[in-house]
Structure formats: structure tokens, C-alpha cells
Scaffold this motif. Structure first.
Motif, PDB file in Angstrom:
ATOM      1  N   LEU A   1       0.812  -1.216   0.000  1.00 10.74           N
ATOM      2  CA  LEU A   1       0.000   0.000   0.000  1.00 10.74           C
ATOM      3  C   LEU A   1       0.847   1.268   0.000  1.00 10.74           C
ATOM      4  CD1 LEU A   1      -2.654  -1.156   2.599  1.00 10.74           C
ATOM      5  CD2 LEU A   1      -3.062  -0.755   0.154  1.00 10.74           C
ATOM      6  N   LEU A   2       2.029   1.188   0.553  1.00  8.56           N
ATOM      7  CA  LEU A   2       2.903   2.364   0.633  1.00  8.56           C
ATOM      8  C   LEU A   2       4.162   2.085  -0.191  1.00  8.56           C
ATOM      9  CD1 LEU A   2       2.204   3.071   4.394  1.00  8.56           C
ATOM     10  CD2 LEU A   2       1.531   4.516   2.470  1.00  8.56           C
ATOM     11  N   THR A   3       5.263   1.788   0.458  1.00  9.12           N
ATOM     12  CA  THR A   3       6.472   1.383  -0.260  1.00  9.12           C
ATOM     13  C   THR A   3       7.200   0.357   0.597  1.00  9.12           C
ATOM     14  OG1 THR A   3       8.361   2.264  -1.522  1.00  9.12           O
ATOM     15  CG2 THR A   3       8.025   3.139   0.696  1.00  9.12           C
ATOM     16  N   ALA A   4       8.292  -0.178   0.103  1.00  8.36           N
ATOM     17  CA  ALA A   4       8.978  -1.253   0.815  1.00  8.36           C
ATOM     18  C   ALA A   4       9.408  -0.802   2.217  1.00  8.36           C
ATOM     19  CB  ALA A   4      10.188  -1.709   0.015  1.00  8.36           C
ATOM     20  N   HIS A   5       8.960  -1.547   3.227  1.00 12.28           N
ATOM     21  CA  HIS A   5       9.269  -1.261   4.621  1.00 12.28           C
ATOM     22  C   HIS A   5      10.016  -2.443   5.242  1.00 12.28           C
ATOM     23  CE1 HIS A   5       6.172   1.769   4.083  1.00 12.28           C
ATOM     24  NE2 HIS A   5       6.308   2.200   5.317  1.00 12.28           N
ATOM     25  N   ARG A   6      10.769  -2.139   6.261  1.00 11.91           N
ATOM     26  CA  ARG A   6      11.287  -3.182   7.144  1.00 11.91           C
ATOM     27  C   ARG A   6      10.768  -2.857   8.540  1.00 11.91           C
ATOM     28  NH1 ARG A   6      17.630  -4.038   8.150  1.00 11.91           N
ATOM     29  NH2 ARG A   6      17.314  -1.978   9.063  1.00 11.91           N
ATOM     30  N   ILE A   7      10.088  -3.795   9.153  1.00  7.99           N
ATOM     31  CA  ILE A   7       9.495  -3.589  10.468  1.00  7.99           C
ATOM     32  C   ILE A   7      10.056  -4.633  11.425  1.00  7.99           C
ATOM     33  CG2 ILE A   7       7.344  -3.507  11.792  1.00  7.99           C
ATOM     34  CD1 ILE A   7       5.876  -2.830   9.221  1.00  7.99           C
ATOM     35  N   ARG A   8      10.486  -4.175  12.573  1.00 11.56           N
ATOM     36  CA  ARG A   8      10.982  -5.103  13.595  1.00 11.56           C
ATOM     37  C   ARG A   8      10.617  -4.556  14.971  1.00 11.56           C
ATOM     38  NH1 ARG A   8      15.213  -2.117  11.674  1.00 11.56           N
ATOM     39  NH2 ARG A   8      16.575  -1.088  13.188  1.00 11.56           N
ATOM     40  N   ARG A   9      10.524  -5.446  15.927  1.00 15.84           N
ATOM     41  CA  ARG A   9      10.241  -5.026  17.295  1.00 15.84           C
ATOM     42  C   ARG A   9      11.366  -4.130  17.811  1.00 15.84           C
ATOM     43  NH1 ARG A   9       6.560  -7.881  20.597  1.00 15.84           N
ATOM     44  NH2 ARG A   9       5.383  -9.491  19.478  1.00 15.84           N
ATOM     45  N   ALA A  10      10.975  -3.054  18.479  1.00 14.17           N
ATOM     46  CA  ALA A  10      11.979  -2.145  19.033  1.00 14.17           C
ATOM     47  C   ALA A  10      12.538  -2.654  20.351  1.00 14.17           C
ATOM     48  CB  ALA A  10      11.365  -0.756  19.225  1.00 14.17           C
ATOM     49  N   ASP A  11      11.780  -3.508  21.029  1.00 17.03           N
ATOM     50  CA  ASP A  11      12.205  -4.051  22.333  1.00 17.03           C
ATOM     51  C   ASP A  11      12.280  -5.570  22.213  1.00 17.03           C
ATOM     52  OD1 ASP A  11      12.638  -4.780  24.923  1.00 17.03           O
ATOM     53  OD2 ASP A  11      11.037  -3.555  25.774  1.00 17.03           O
ATOM     54  N   ALA A  12      13.492  -6.086  22.186  1.00 19.16           N
ATOM     55  CA  ALA A  12      13.687  -7.523  21.961  1.00 19.16           C
ATOM     56  C   ALA A  12      13.121  -8.379  23.084  1.00 19.16           C
ATOM     57  CB  ALA A  12      15.176  -7.823  21.784  1.00 19.16           C
ATOM     58  N   VAL A  13      13.006  -7.831  24.288  1.00 17.94           N
ATOM     59  CA  VAL A  13      12.527  -8.636  25.425  1.00 17.94           C
ATOM     60  C   VAL A  13      11.025  -8.495  25.631  1.00 17.94           C
ATOM     61  CG1 VAL A  13      14.760  -8.505  26.574  1.00 17.94           C
ATOM     62  CG2 VAL A  13      12.998  -6.789  27.094  1.00 17.94           C
ATOM     63  N   ASP A  14      10.375  -7.658  24.843  1.00 13.20           N
ATOM     64  CA  ASP A  14       8.931  -7.468  24.979  1.00 13.20           C
ATOM     65  C   ASP A  14       8.209  -8.675  24.393  1.00 13.20           C
ATOM     66  OD1 ASP A  14       6.342  -6.602  25.140  1.00 13.20           O
ATOM     67  OD2 ASP A  14       6.557  -4.929  23.743  1.00 13.20           O
ATOM     68  N   ALA A  15       7.445  -9.373  25.215  1.00 11.81           N
ATOM     69  CA  ALA A  15       6.737 -10.572  24.770  1.00 11.81           C
ATOM     70  C   ALA A  15       5.283 -10.293  24.400  1.00 11.81           C
ATOM     71  CB  ALA A  15       6.788 -11.633  25.859  1.00 11.81           C
TER      72      ALA A  15
END
Length: 359
Positions: free
Chosen positions: A52-66
Motif C-alpha cells: 500500500l505504501l512502499t517497501a518497509h522493514r518492520i521489527r520489534r523495538a524491544d527484543a525482550v517485549d513478549a
């Protein structure tokens, strides 16, 4: 300062409508009737958002957040605009990987987004401040878990066409808006009221926006408002423009050009280029002031010149009706004869015969 509705977008002082349409579920946010995806998968969410927009990379900002990822994607197309709603339910880091080729106005329904562009500009997207990313730009964003976002995607060609309608031909360089968007400024508060009305209509069963003609009107309203309200490299040209004065200049120059080239096969496009306007602006100027199109005006000029030559001809004149018509730019003689009869109530040969008898 403007009032704020329950979903956070700024309201003008004088009126506080419902945050979203009565038909939507309270708290669900905008575009509740236009869901594309609900997912717990970051990759699936990223793939749909990138389409819908353009190529994104999305990842969790907090690795320990469950906390579970709760992705929501909603979208609707309105002419050359798209409204896109996204939420994820956890803190995320988002990278726009490729320079965009459209305009992306980002608004916060709730929460906060820290944005840094590839030019080093930074801004915070909140309920009171948005961000407007222009073509050829990239950005990195850090969104908190409560951030729910609304994107207004405007295709570059649509915005540039509307700008040309307002001020005439522009250079090939894109419009570059300031990145921060102050939603509390008077003009942008008014613009936001228009957007809210559109969102409310979109969440109705049979809203007016479903009609193609209404969609085009919404597009023009929102693009024009954004051009006038949000600072850009064309702000001075837009605010220095005196529409009535520019309109009169355009028409005067077009009429002069038609007079000079009346016998030539001039096109409307050539006239528009000569006066520095779009074809649509030129046609509107003729219609508003003269009540006819440029093509019909040219034909009237040519018919008048033909009639003048026929009326002044005497018995010694060697020119035939056909030769006179060709001299003044008429190529299709049957169409010429029909147009002449409609205009003057007689055939051109009758005009010539009567003139020769008199002269």
C-alpha cells in the motif's frame, strides 16, 4: 488551541463532531469498514503495508517485549488518493527502504512516532503534529505500542496536476513540503475537519464518496487545501497568485494569439503553451468569460473573416468561396458551409452573389 475528539485528531474550536462515523465501532479508529488484514504476523503485516505504501522493514523495538503483535491494516482508494490505517500493538522500528514516489501525510490517531528523514530532519508525530514525506525521501521511525496511524497517500501526478490548475505550468522539480505538520494551525485545522468528514462518509453504508464524481471532488478539495495550508517550495507562488488578474491576463494573451494566427491550423494545446497555462485552465477561462470553448472562438473568428471577404468581393474578384474558406483555415468545406449557414442564416455562395450584385 483546537479541541480534540476521542480518537485524538485535532478539532477546530467552533465545532466538535464525533471522532468517527456513527456506524463505526467506538475506539476502533477510522476506516473500520475497510479492513484489509488483521494478523499476529509481523512479516504478513509488513508485506501488506509495503504493497500500500512502499517497501518497509518492520521489527520489534524491544527484543525482550513478549507482548503479542496485533497488526491491523485498512485502506480505501479515492481517485488518486489512498487512506491507509495501520496499527501494530507493540513498540516497533520501521525503515522505509526505498525513496517514495508519492506524498505521504502521516497522522497519529493515538500514540507517538519519532521520525527521522534521510535528510537528517526529525519530527514527532502525535495527535497535534503530523509529518509529510515528499517524493525522493526515505525515513526511519520508532513507534510506541499505542501508536495508531493514518496515512494520506497522494500520487505525485495528481498533486502536480492540481498545482498546475492553480498557478499554471510548473517545473519538473517536485513539490517539496516541510516535513513537520502543525495540525493546530488554522488552515490545517480546517483541512483536518474536511478529512474527518470524509472519514465519516466512508464508514457509512451508502456514503456519497462511493460515487466517482464525489471522489474526484474530495481529491481536489484535499490536495488544494494541503497545497495552501502546508509550507512548501511553491508556497510563495501560490500566495502571490491573484486568480482574477491571472485569469484576465491569460484570456487576453490567448485572444491576441488567436487573432494573429487565425488563418493557421492552431490547436488548443498550442494556445495553452503560448500563454503558459494548462489546457484545462485555458478552456475554463474562455468558458467563464466568453461562454464558448477556444475551438469555437477560433471558428467564429474565421467565419467572420470569410464573411468579410465575401461581402467586400466585387464582380472582378477571382476568388471562389472555396479559396476564401481555405485562406482562413477551413479544411473541411462541408463543415465550413454548415457552420457558416448556422451562423449567418445563408450559404456562403449566397453572400458572395449578393455582394457582387451590390458592388
Amino acid at each position: 488551541m483546537g479541541n480534540r475528539g476521542s480518537e485524538g485528531l485535532v478539532q477546530p474550536k467552533a465545532h466538535r463532531p464525533e471522532a468517527w462515523s456513527p456506524g463505526s465501532v467506538r475506539g476502533a479508529g477510522p476506516l473500520a469498514r475497510h479492513s484489509r488484514l488483521a494478523t499476529a504476523s509481523v512479516d504478513e503485516f509488513c508485506g501488506q503495508a509495503s504493497k500500500l505504501l512502499t517497501a518497509h522493514r518492520i521489527r520489534r523495538a524491544d527484543a525482550v517485549d513478549a507482548s503479542p503483535f496485533r497488526g491491523q491494516v485498512r485502506a480505501v482508494q479515492i481517485a488518486d488518493l489512498q487512506l491507509i490505517y495501520l496499527e501494530q500493538g507493540v513498540n516497533v522500528q520501521v525503515d522505509i527502504r526505498d525513496p517514495i514516489d508519492y506524498y505521504d501525510l502521516m497522522l497519529a490517531v493515538s500514540g507517538t512516532n519519532e521520525l527521522v528523514s534521510d535528510r537528517g530532519e526529525s519530527t514527532q508525530i502525535t495527535r497535534l503534529h503530523g509529518a509529510l514525506l515528499s517524493p525522493r525521501r526515505r525515513a526511519q521511525m520508532r513507534m510506541d505500542a499505542t501508536y495508531r496511524q493514518l496515512h494520506v497517500r497522494i500520487e505525485r501526478h495528481a498533486l502536480e496536476r492540481r498545482l498546475e490548475d492553480l498557478i499554471g505550468p510548473v517545473s519538473s522539480s517536485p513539490v517539496i513540503f516541510d516535513l513537520p505538520v502543525d495540525l493546530e494551525s488554522p488552515r490545517l485545522a480546517t483541512w483536518m475537519s474536511s478529512l474527518r468528514l470524509l472519514l465519516s462518509d466512508l464508514d457509512q453504508d451508502n456514503g456519497m464518496t462511493a460515487h466517482p464524481l464525489a471522489a474526484a471532488s474530495w481529491q481536489d478539495l484535499l490536495i488544494t487545501g494541503l497545497l495552501l495550508a502546508q509550507p512548501s517550495n511553491f508556497t510563495a507562488a501560490l500566495h502571490d497568485c491573484d486568480p482574477p488578474k491571472a485569469h484576465r491576463r491569460l484570456l487576453r494573451e490567448a485572444l491576441d494569439y488567436c487573432e494573429q494566427r487565425v488563418a493557421e491550423p492552431v490547436t488548443v494545446g498550442e494556445i495553452a503553451r503560448h500563454v503558459g497555462a494548462s489546457v484545462r485552465s485555458l478552456q475554463r477561462a474562455f468558458q467563464d468569460d466568453l461562454g464558448i470553448s477556444p475551438t469555437n472562438y477560433l471558428q467564429s473568428l474565421r467565419l467572420a473573416r470569410v464573411r468579410q471577404d465575401l461581402l467586400t468581393a466585387d464582380s472582378s474578384s477571382p476568388d471562389s468561396v472555396t479559396e476564401v474558406a481555405l485562406r482562413w483555415g477551413f479544411v473541411h468545406l462541408s463543415r465550413f458551409a454548415a457552420a457558416y449557414r448556422r451562423r449567418y442564416g445563408e450559404a456562403p455562395s449566397d453572400t458572395r452573389s449578393r455582394a457582387r450584385e451590390r458592388n
